[in-house]
Design an enzyme around this catalytic site. Structure first.
Site, PDB file in Angstrom:
ATOM      1  N   THR A 162      39.918  52.138  40.108  1.00 21.46           N
ATOM      2  CA  THR A 162      41.265  51.632  40.351  1.00 21.46           C
ATOM      3  C   THR A 162      41.999  51.344  39.047  1.00 21.46           C
ATOM      4  O   THR A 162      41.364  51.054  38.025  1.00 21.46           O
ATOM      5  CB  THR A 162      41.175  50.332  41.181  1.00 21.46           C
ATOM      6  N   ASP A 163      43.315  51.369  39.127  1.00 22.06           N
ATOM      7  CA  ASP A 163      44.121  50.997  37.945  1.00 22.06           C
ATOM      8  C   ASP A 163      43.997  49.506  37.623  1.00 22.06           C
ATOM      9  O   ASP A 163      44.369  49.068  36.532  1.00 22.06           O
ATOM     10  CB  ASP A 163      45.591  51.390  38.136  1.00 22.06           C
ATOM     11  N   GLU A 164      43.471  48.727  38.565  1.00 18.99           N
ATOM     12  CA  GLU A 164      43.388  47.279  38.350  1.00 18.99           C
ATOM     13  C   GLU A 164      42.422  46.905  37.232  1.00 18.99           C
ATOM     14  O   GLU A 164      42.432  45.769  36.760  1.00 18.99           O
ATOM     15  CB  GLU A 164      42.977  46.574  39.645  1.00 18.99           C
ATOM     16  N   TYR A 221      37.354  41.250  42.184  1.00 15.71           N
ATOM     17  CA  TYR A 221      37.340  42.662  42.615  1.00 15.71           C
ATOM     18  C   TYR A 221      37.518  43.597  41.421  1.00 15.71           C
ATOM     19  O   TYR A 221      36.698  44.490  41.183  1.00 15.71           O
ATOM     20  CB  TYR A 221      38.441  42.928  43.657  1.00 15.71           C
ATOM     21  N   LYS A 274      34.925  46.330  39.646  1.00 19.28           N
ATOM     22  CA  LYS A 274      35.204  47.767  39.500  1.00 19.28           C
ATOM     23  C   LYS A 274      35.129  48.170  38.017  1.00 19.28           C
ATOM     24  O   LYS A 274      34.608  49.241  37.682  1.00 19.28           O
ATOM     25  CB  LYS A 274      36.584  48.120  40.073  1.00 19.28           C
ATOM     26  N   LYS A 285      45.572  45.102  54.346  1.00 17.90           N
ATOM     27  CA  LYS A 285      46.322  45.539  53.180  1.00 17.90           C
ATOM     28  C   LYS A 285      47.834  45.469  53.438  1.00 17.90           C
ATOM     29  O   LYS A 285      48.282  45.482  54.578  1.00 17.90           O
ATOM     30  CB  LYS A 285      45.909  46.961  52.775  1.00 17.90           C
ATOM     31  N   ILE A 328      50.764  47.234  53.386  1.00 23.83           N
ATOM     32  CA  ILE A 328      51.629  48.057  54.238  1.00 23.83           C
ATOM     33  C   ILE A 328      51.179  48.042  55.705  1.00 23.83           C
ATOM     34  O   ILE A 328      51.993  47.732  56.595  1.00 23.83           O
ATOM     35  CB  ILE A 328      51.767  49.489  53.644  1.00 23.83           C
ATOM     36  N   ARG A 375      53.826  47.510  42.545  1.00 29.72           N
ATOM     37  CA  ARG A 375      52.671  48.376  42.735  1.00 29.72           C
ATOM     38  C   ARG A 375      53.166  49.825  42.643  1.00 29.72           C
ATOM     39  O   ARG A 375      54.321  50.116  42.955  1.00 29.72           O
ATOM     40  CB  ARG A 375      52.009  48.131  44.108  1.00 29.72           C
ATOM     41  N   ASN A 405      57.114  44.503  45.837  1.00 27.15           N
ATOM     42  CA  ASN A 405      56.666  44.244  47.211  1.00 27.15           C
ATOM     43  C   ASN A 405      57.814  43.907  48.151  1.00 27.15           C
ATOM     44  O   ASN A 405      57.799  44.267  49.338  1.00 27.15           O
ATOM     45  CB  ASN A 405      55.646  43.098  47.215  1.00 27.15           C
ATOM     46  N   ARG A 412      49.175  34.861  45.953  1.00 26.58           N
ATOM     47  CA  ARG A 412      47.759  35.118  45.627  1.00 26.58           C
ATOM     48  C   ARG A 412      47.454  34.460  44.266  1.00 26.58           C
ATOM     49  O   ARG A 412      48.192  34.711  43.301  1.00 26.58           O
ATOM     50  CB  ARG A 412      47.557  36.631  45.561  1.00 26.58           C
TER      51      ARG A 412
HETATM   52  P1  NAD Z   1      37.921  50.333  52.217  1.00 27.07           P
HETATM   53  O1  NAD Z   1      37.587  48.884  52.121  1.00 27.07           O
HETATM   54  O2  NAD Z   1      38.894  50.785  53.239  1.00 27.07           O
HETATM   55  O3  NAD Z   1      36.577  51.169  52.451  1.00 27.07           O
HETATM   56  C1  NAD Z   1      35.378  50.878  51.785  1.00 27.07           C
HETATM   57  C2  NAD Z   1      34.224  51.476  52.593  1.00 27.07           C
HETATM   58  O4  NAD Z   1      33.001  51.206  51.861  1.00 27.07           O
HETATM   59  C3  NAD Z   1      34.052  50.838  53.982  1.00 27.07           C
HETATM   60  O5  NAD Z   1      33.896  51.841  54.959  1.00 27.07           O
HETATM   61  C4  NAD Z   1      32.782  50.003  53.854  1.00 27.07           C
HETATM   62  O6  NAD Z   1      32.049  49.886  55.061  1.00 27.07           O
HETATM   63  C5  NAD Z   1      32.017  50.789  52.809  1.00 27.07           C
HETATM   64  N1  NAD Z   1      31.016  49.958  52.123  1.00 27.07           N
HETATM   65  C6  NAD Z   1      31.158  48.681  51.677  1.00 27.07           C
HETATM   66  N2  NAD Z   1      29.996  48.251  51.157  1.00 27.07           N
HETATM   67  C7  NAD Z   1      29.110  49.277  51.246  1.00 27.07           C
HETATM   68  C8  NAD Z   1      27.756  49.463  50.862  1.00 27.07           C
HETATM   69  N3  NAD Z   1      27.067  48.485  50.278  1.00 27.07           N
HETATM   70  N4  NAD Z   1      27.187  50.648  51.105  1.00 27.07           N
HETATM   71  C9  NAD Z   1      27.868  51.646  51.709  1.00 27.07           C
HETATM   72  N5  NAD Z   1      29.144  51.538  52.116  1.00 27.07           N
HETATM   73  C10 NAD Z   1      29.759  50.370  51.872  1.00 27.07           C
HETATM   74  O7  NAD Z   1      38.373  50.740  50.746  1.00 27.07           O
HETATM   75  P2  NAD Z   1      39.366  51.896  50.265  1.00 27.07           P
HETATM   76  O8  NAD Z   1      40.721  51.342  50.134  1.00 27.07           O
HETATM   77  O9  NAD Z   1      39.138  53.120  51.064  1.00 27.07           O
HETATM   78  O10 NAD Z   1      38.815  52.122  48.781  1.00 27.07           O
HETATM   79  C11 NAD Z   1      37.814  53.099  48.534  1.00 27.07           C
HETATM   80  C12 NAD Z   1      37.562  53.170  47.040  1.00 27.07           C
HETATM   81  O11 NAD Z   1      38.762  53.487  46.351  1.00 27.07           O
HETATM   82  C13 NAD Z   1      37.065  51.856  46.436  1.00 27.07           C
HETATM   83  O12 NAD Z   1      36.087  52.156  45.468  1.00 27.07           O
HETATM   84  C14 NAD Z   1      38.302  51.265  45.781  1.00 27.07           C
HETATM   85  O13 NAD Z   1      37.953  50.453  44.686  1.00 27.07           O
HETATM   86  C15 NAD Z   1      39.018  52.524  45.340  1.00 27.07           C
HETATM   87  N6  NAD Z   1      40.484  52.435  45.204  1.00 27.07           N
HETATM   88  C16 NAD Z   1      41.246  52.006  46.257  1.00 27.07           C
HETATM   89  C17 NAD Z   1      42.635  51.991  46.128  1.00 27.07           C
HETATM   90  C18 NAD Z   1      43.528  51.558  47.274  1.00 27.07           C
HETATM   91  O14 NAD Z   1      44.739  51.491  47.100  1.00 27.07           O
HETATM   92  N7  NAD Z   1      43.005  51.274  48.458  1.00 27.07           N
HETATM   93  C19 NAD Z   1      43.223  52.405  44.931  1.00 27.07           C
HETATM   94  C20 NAD Z   1      42.409  52.824  43.878  1.00 27.07           C
HETATM   95  C21 NAD Z   1      41.035  52.850  44.035  1.00 27.07           C
HETATM   96  O1  TDX Z   2      50.464  40.224  53.285  1.00 24.04           O
HETATM   97  C1  TDX Z   2      50.565  40.578  52.104  1.00 24.04           C
HETATM   98  N1  TDX Z   2      51.695  40.273  51.423  1.00 24.04           N
HETATM   99  C2  TDX Z   2      51.881  40.618  50.110  1.00 24.04           C
HETATM  100  O2  TDX Z   2      52.935  40.318  49.527  1.00 24.04           O
HETATM  101  C3  TDX Z   2      49.521  41.318  51.429  1.00 24.04           C
HETATM  102  C4  TDX Z   2      48.258  41.682  52.158  1.00 24.04           C
HETATM  103  C5  TDX Z   2      49.728  41.689  50.124  1.00 24.04           C
HETATM  104  N2  TDX Z   2      50.857  41.333  49.468  1.00 24.04           N
HETATM  105  C6  TDX Z   2      51.060  41.787  48.069  1.00 24.04           C
HETATM  106  C7  TDX Z   2      49.913  41.572  47.115  1.00 24.04           C
HETATM  107  C8  TDX Z   2      50.049  42.764  46.166  1.00 24.04           C
HETATM  108  O3  TDX Z   2      50.992  42.472  45.135  1.00 24.04           O
HETATM  109  O4  TDX Z   2      51.230  43.210  48.146  1.00 24.04           O
HETATM  110  C9  TDX Z   2      50.616  43.879  47.043  1.00 24.04           C
HETATM  111  C10 TDX Z   2      49.579  44.851  47.556  1.00 24.04           C
HETATM  112  O5  TDX Z   2      48.500  44.077  48.080  1.00 24.04           O
HETATM  113  P1  TDX Z   2      47.168  44.769  48.659  1.00 24.04           P
HETATM  114  O6  TDX Z   2      47.534  45.712  49.734  1.00 24.04           O
HETATM  115  O7  TDX Z   2      46.200  43.678  48.948  1.00 24.04           O
HETATM  116  O8  TDX Z   2      46.697  45.651  47.412  1.00 24.04           O
HETATM  117  P2  TDX Z   2      46.331  45.315  45.873  1.00 24.04           P
HETATM  118  O9  TDX Z   2      45.837  43.930  45.715  1.00 24.04           O
HETATM  119  O10 TDX Z   2      47.469  45.773  45.020  1.00 24.04           O
HETATM  120  O11 TDX Z   2      45.058  46.304  45.674  1.00 24.04           O
HETATM  121  C11 TDX Z   2      45.066  47.622  46.255  1.00 24.04           C
HETATM  122  O12 TDX Z   2      45.338  48.588  45.279  1.00 24.04           O
HETATM  123  C12 TDX Z   2      44.377  48.796  44.286  1.00 24.04           C
HETATM  124  C13 TDX Z   2      43.725  47.906  46.910  1.00 24.04           C
HETATM  125  O13 TDX Z   2      43.447  46.912  47.886  1.00 24.04           O
HETATM  126  C14 TDX Z   2      42.628  47.977  45.882  1.00 24.04           C
HETATM  127  O14 TDX Z   2      41.410  48.347  46.495  1.00 24.04           O
HETATM  128  C15 TDX Z   2      42.996  49.001  44.851  1.00 24.04           C
HETATM  129  O15 TDX Z   2      42.060  48.985  43.802  1.00 24.04           O
END
Ligand code: NAD
Ligand code: TDX
Length: 332
Positions: free
Chosen positions: A121-123, A148, A152, A187, A189, A212, A247, A271
């Site tokens: 992740t970019d985080e 988190y 990562k 999340k 959206i 974001r 946001n 947060r």
């Molecule tokens: P998600 O939480 O929707 O999915 C994670 C999955 O991993 C789930 O199905 C969960 O059951 C599984 N999991 C958790 N612990 C496990 C374990 N010990 N063994 C096997 N499986 C396990 O997450 P996501 O949003 O799909 O993110 C997937 C990947 O992408 C993560 O590595 C996250 O850091 C990265 N990422 C996410 C975003 C984003 O915007 N969501 C952005 C950049 C990177």
């Molecule tokens: O109800 C909400 N209201 C709100 O204002 C929630 C759930 C979030 N937020 C804000 C927090 C963040 O600034 O919106 C932004 C996005 O929040 P999330 O959806 O929780 O994402 P973020 O914390 O940015 O992280 C996501 O992007 C990077 C993913 O969850 C991570 O897994 C990924 O690494």
């Protein structure tokens, strides 16, 4: 690449990746997923039975991981605890899955000399000021803020060490915020879309000025495939599609697209340690590997995502009440 092991493939991005690979390539796919609260088996419905298998288990189970890795050509490692808010409430599973799980996977790919792509992740880079013209590049210093993002960042550093010390064939990508179908309702959206579908008001953390950099999940996944096929081993690629929005703007756009007044939302508790702004410079990926995003209009991508949640209530309904109860307990 004929057989691919996708860890975390029952989650948001991993399940979309499984659909993408099975639709766009001839490869067979095994998903390894611990089926935590974040997984949804319905996300894997309809995949071709002769090319797809789901294995329930953890990336922390060394024997299972060793056996699975030994019979695949490549591993794409999505499995993680992924939600910042949860990492503030209880960091332990983030350390276990994100750090220890990556270590266990690295030992297996090292032993069997199997190609690995590590999803990150970019985080890991921390945050940028709102008025800073800079974006994150592969040279940006790691500076994670939350449990988190620190977990990562740790996993990325383990991958780099295994590449350098043991010659593991790995690449890493750090992507910005994904949106699209099959994202958990915790999340930003999906939470707001489903709140409006339930007849409630969206919840904005603090003043909502945090930025974001949004990318459609299919664009993330096409980039991952490009890196898996053509990326240089040992390299880190940043994935993003120039989608910076604050946001407040995102919530107002969701309200507008769903036919509501654009001020019909509530401000809730912010947060702790909330990162201000993320922004990705994906020049290297675009120029070196020729990758381009397809979803360049966020409004259209968001409208399609709203339609998906409208049409797939049975997918999100079972997770909604518990998710909102946990937020309500924190004033969020
Ligand atoms: P998600 O939480 O929707 O999915 C994670 C999955 O991993 C789930 O199905 C969960 O059951 C599984 N999991 C958790 N612990 C496990 C374990 N010990 N063994 C096997 N499986 C396990 O997450 P996501 O949003 O799909 O993110 C997937 C990947 O992408 C993560 O590595 C996250 O850091 C990265 N990422 C996410 C975003 C984003 O915007 N969501 C952005 C950049 C990177
Ligand atoms: O109800 C909400 N209201 C709100 O204002 C929630 C759930 C979030 N937020 C804000 C927090 C963040 O600034 O919106 C932004 C996005 O929040 P999330 O959806 O929780 O994402 P973020 O914390 O940015 O992280 C996501 O992007 C990077 C993913 O969850 C991570 O897994 C990924 O690494």
């Amino acid at each position: 690449m004929t057989s691919i092991l996708i860890t975390g493939g029952a989650g948001f991005i991993g399940s979309n990746f499984a659909h993408w690979v099975l639709a766009n390539t001839d490869a067979t796919v095994t998903v390894l997923d611990a089926m935590t609260y974040a997984a949804n088996e319905a996300s894997l419905a309809g995949l071709p039975e002769n090319r797809f298998q789901l294995v329930r288990g953890s990336v922390c189970d060394a024997d299972l991981v060793d056996e699975l890795v030994s019979r695949h050509d490549a591993v794409v490692h999505f499995a993680a605890e992924s939600h910042n808010d949860n990492s503030l409430d209880g960091p332990a599973p983030f350390i276990q899955t994100n750090i220890v799980g990556t270590f266990i996977l690295l030992q297996a790919v090292r032993k069997h000399d199997v190609r690995l792509h590590h999803i990150s992740t970019d985080e890991v880079y921390g945050d940028l000021e709102l008025d800073d013209p800079a974006k994150f590049t592969p040279q940006t210093r790691y500076n994670p803020s939350s449990p988190y993002s620190a977990s990562k960042a740790s996993s990325d550093l383990l991958v780099r060490a295994w590449v350098r010390s043991f010659g593991v064939q790995a690449t890493i990508s750090n992507c910005s915020n994904n949106y699209g179908p099959r994202q958990h309702v915790e999340k930003l959206i999906p939470r707001q879309i489903t709140e409006i579908l339930e007849g409630r008001r969206p919840k904005l953390y603090g003043a909502g000025l945090n930025v974001r950099d949004w990318i459609h999940v299919d664009d993330h996944n096409s980039a991952v495939w490009t890196i898996l096929e053509s990326g240089r081993l040992g390299e880190t690629y940043l994935i993003g599609a120039d989608g910076e929005l604050d946001n407040k703007t995102v919530i107002e756009l969701i309200l507008e697209l769903m036919g509501q007044p654009t001020d019909a939302y509530d401000h809730v508790n912010d947060r702790p340690g909330h990162d201000l702004r993320y922004a990705i410079d994906a020049t290297m990926l675009r120029e070196e590997l020729g990758w381009q995003p397809e979803y360049t209009n966020f409004r259209d991508g968001l409208a399609a995502t709203i339609d998906w949640y409208r049409n797939n209530e049975s997918w999100w309904r079972p997770q909604k009440a518990a998710t909102e109860a946990a937020y309500a307990a924190k004033g969020q």
